[in-house]
Enzyme design. Structure first.
Site, PDB file in Angstrom:
ATOM      1  N   ALA A  56       0.811  -1.225   0.000  1.00  0.00           N
ATOM      2  CA  ALA A  56       0.000   0.000   0.000  1.00  0.00           C
ATOM      3  C   ALA A  56       0.842   1.272   0.000  1.00  0.00           C
ATOM      4  CB  ALA A  56      -0.940  -0.020   1.210  1.00  0.00           C
ATOM      5  N   ASP A 248      -4.312  -2.851   2.870  1.00  0.00           N
ATOM      6  CA  ASP A 248      -4.249  -2.058   1.646  1.00  0.00           C
ATOM      7  C   ASP A 248      -5.350  -1.009   1.585  1.00  0.00           C
ATOM      8  OD1 ASP A 248      -2.264  -3.309  -0.666  1.00  0.00           O
ATOM      9  OD2 ASP A 248      -2.815  -4.723   0.900  1.00  0.00           O
TER      10      ASP A 248
END
Length: 376
Positions: A56, A248
């Site tokens: 992420a 994420d």
């Protein structure tokens, strides 16, 4: 963090030419350490979609620098139109991680504050650097807050090793430095706490086997690689003290989207009375989605399931087919862990319960805004 004893970030402007952005090609790790250079805005899209970079925070940082490369290429006449078109293309390079569009939005807001194309290019570069530096800072702070959870378990165990199970790679390779899930582990090591990490292989891309185990080895953290189906067995036999994963995208109500298989670990942890924590910087929060099941889940090529890449006996990198020709496969990249299964979220501001009220109290400026551009 370190590669062979030398500190590295995962992304950085070339000191000799700031119009080139350096990245580690993570597709080749741990067998090959290759530094690629992003010279064109399309290079950033390829790096994200083809997983030269992943995770992420690193996706967000790459997007920030991709916007800078686009600003360099954008014509003076039609600059805004070019940037808008590129923003859309870059934003569609991977669908699940919130950090991607968060970084794009942040750069666009900043370049709108200045007038000339030259100023916009300088602002894009400065903002890309700020995103990268902030990502590293926030991950370090995640470690400072999360280490208390590990220390408490260590106290209860009278100093015996704390066994932490992690899934996928939420280490420094998934961010710019430190990592999210690994930051408390590194902080615990630095505090002299005896720790051991169970590392899920994390099929189909094997980010645990290829990246997390190697990263922990580089840092001298005791770890053991396990196949994805082993975690429940270890939990049943008292060999896991906590589960620590990344995210994420996390809804402002506490649902967590993370690498496929995370949900199953959360279910097993709940059944065995083991705490399950997700570690994430605030750039991962989605302030507009209430229900995690509304998060778009990336579906990738079935070849990633039917084939596996590794180092063969000759020392060459090669793909091996695992199943019969024509086998059909489904390849979902992520799953959703509902907030009810999450013991807490470890953020740069502290550990917070995975529910709307607690998250909004910790981040009052984020509620209802669709933004998460905060200072720690």
């Amino acid at each position: 963090m370190k590669i062979n004893g030398t500190h590295h970030r995962t992304i950085w402007p070339d000191p000799a030419n700031k119009e080139e952005i350096c990245i580690l090609d993570q597709r080749l790790l741990p067998h090959r350490i290759v530094i690629e250079k992003l010279r064109d805005p399309e290079d950033a899209i390829t790096a994200i979609s083809d997983m030269y970079v992943r995770g992420a925070g690193l996706i967000g940082a790459t997007a920030g620098f991709g916007m800078y490369l686009a600003a360099l290429k954008a014509p003076e006449s039609g600059f805004s139109s070019f940037m808008n078109q590129y923003s859309d293309a870059l934003g569609n390079s991977r669908p699940t991680a919130r950090n991607l569009k968060w970084a794009i939005e942040r750069v666009n807001r900043e370049i709108d504050k200045v007038q000339t194309v030259g100023e916009k290019r300088e602002k894009a570069f400065a903002t890309g650097c700020e995103i990268a530096d902030e990502d590293a800072l926030f991950c370090r702070k995640i470690g400072e807050h999360g280490v208390a959870l590990i220390a408490e378990i260590s106290r209860r165990k009278n100093g015996e090793p704390v066994n932490i199970l992690t899934h996928c790679n939420a280490g420094w390779l998934a961010f710019v430095d430190y990592g999210s899930a690994t930051a408390p582990i590194y902080a615990a090591r630095d505090a002299g706490i005896d720790i051991h990490v169970w590392v899920d292989e994390t099929r189909p891309w094997n980010q645990g086997a290829r990246l997390t185990a190697w990263e922990l080895q580089q840092e001298g953290i005791p770890n053991t690689l396990i196949c994805d189906n082993t975690g429940g067995h270890l939990m049943q036999h008292g060999l896991v003290d906590m589960v620590l994963v990344g995210s994420d995208r996390t809804t402002h109500t506490g649902d967590v989207a993370n690498k496929i298989g995370t949900y199953l670990k959360a279910v097993a942890a709940r059944d065995n009375g083991i705490p399950f924590y997700a570690a994430l910087p605030s750039s991962t929060f989605d302030w507009n989605i209430d229900n995690g099941f509304d998060i778009p889940i990336e579906q990738r090529s079935e070849n990633e399931v039917t084939q596996v890449m590794g180092l063969d006996a000759t020392g060459a990198m090669s793909n091996v087919t695992l199943c019969a020709p024509g086998t059909k496969a489904a390849n979902y990249g992520f799953d959703i862990t509902p907030s009810r299964l999450v013991s807490g979220l470890i953020t740069e501001r502290g550990v917070v319960d995975a529910n709307r009220d607690a998250i909004h109290k910790l981040y009052p400026e984020g509620a209802g805004t669709g933004k998460s551009e905060f200072q720690a």
